[in-house]
Design a protein around this motif. Sequence first.
Motif, mmCIF file in Angstrom:
data_model
loop_
_atom_site.group_PDB
_atom_site.id
_atom_site.type_symbol
_atom_site.label_atom_id
_atom_site.label_comp_id
_atom_site.label_asym_id
_atom_site.label_seq_id
_atom_site.Cartn_x
_atom_site.Cartn_y
_atom_site.Cartn_z
ATOM 1 N N ALA A 1 22.763 23.677 25.169
ATOM 2 C CA ALA A 1 22.309 24.101 26.492
ATOM 3 C C ALA A 1 21.491 25.372 26.460
ATOM 4 O O ALA A 1 20.864 25.728 27.441
ATOM 5 N N ASP B 1 22.612 14.104 28.567
ATOM 6 C CA ASP B 1 24.070 14.244 28.687
ATOM 7 C C ASP B 1 24.765 13.890 27.374
ATOM 8 O O ASP B 1 25.641 14.626 26.895
ATOM 9 N N VAL B 2 24.377 12.768 26.788
ATOM 10 C CA VAL B 2 24.999 12.333 25.533
ATOM 11 C C VAL B 2 24.683 13.312 24.405
ATOM 12 O O VAL B 2 25.564 13.680 23.618
ATOM 13 N N ARG C 1 14.818 18.130 27.889
ATOM 14 C CA ARG C 1 15.929 18.822 28.554
ATOM 15 C C ARG C 1 15.430 19.999 29.390
ATOM 16 O O ARG C 1 15.998 20.323 30.447
ATOM 17 N N LEU D 1 23.932 16.500 24.563
ATOM 18 C CA LEU D 1 24.664 17.755 24.742
ATOM 19 C C LEU D 1 26.128 17.581 24.349
ATOM 20 O O LEU D 1 26.712 18.441 23.673
ATOM 21 N N ARG D 2 26.723 16.484 24.754
ATOM 22 C CA ARG D 2 28.135 16.250 24.448
ATOM 23 C C ARG D 2 28.374 16.112 22.952
ATOM 24 O O ARG D 2 29.385 16.602 22.423
ATOM 25 N N THR E 1 17.979 11.325 31.615
ATOM 26 C CA THR E 1 19.127 12.125 32.051
ATOM 27 C C THR E 1 20.370 11.779 31.244
ATOM 28 O O THR E 1 21.108 12.664 30.782
ATOM 29 N N ALA E 2 20.596 10.494 31.059
ATOM 30 C CA ALA E 2 21.752 10.062 30.273
ATOM 31 C C ALA E 2 21.608 10.490 28.816
ATOM 32 O O ALA E 2 22.593 10.866 28.165
#
Length: 219
Positions: free
Chosen positions: A218, A208-209, A168, A211-212, A204-205
């Motif tokens: 972050a 995103d997953v 990240r 973090l969600r 990248t995906a």
Amino acid sequence: MDRPASRAGVPDSRIRVMCVDDHRIVREGIALIIGREPDMVVVGAAATGEEAIALFKERRPDITLMDLQLGSMSGAEAIRAIRREDPRARVVVLTMSSGDEDVYRALDAGAATYLLKDTALEDLVRVVREVHAGGHPEISPAMRTQLAERAGRPALTPREVQVLELVRKGMRNREVAASFGISEETVQTHVKNILAKLDVPDRTAAIDVALRRGIIHAR
């Protein structure tokens, strides 16, 4: 635990609340909310997990309202440490984080329940009273669904989470390998496992997953 005495020498029966949040405005806002309740009093506020543990040992609150994103020590880690200090400690999570991994880690650490910061004020004070009385208010239906779905997914190992944190930050495999003293091939294997477990096509995906879901954060 002995209750502190009031000025008249009579034990204070109010619910003693400690607030843990890294934002001063949140700590002060919660103090105002709790201060309006005749049966509650704020006995301390902390900005970090380390401060929370020390203050808990000193003040022994009845209820601790705990955020999760606190810096070097997470709220879940602080909950676990407080519960080691006193298994009877009652902690209510109050956070912005709604990811299934955050919910799981907090409840697994010993939190009595889990609230989001958009919770209505009357619900917050109701939950404080309910937990003080020994209850464990149910988490929201959405969170229960998230936890059920999480149970059916393969979990990342601690090392895979560490690798993903560095990915990240933009590190290449060579840099990640150097950070952990492992080979690039081992890093590649970790990344491959991460993508498979998160069911995503690329890094990248995966970020995103993660973090969600609250697997990584972050900051």
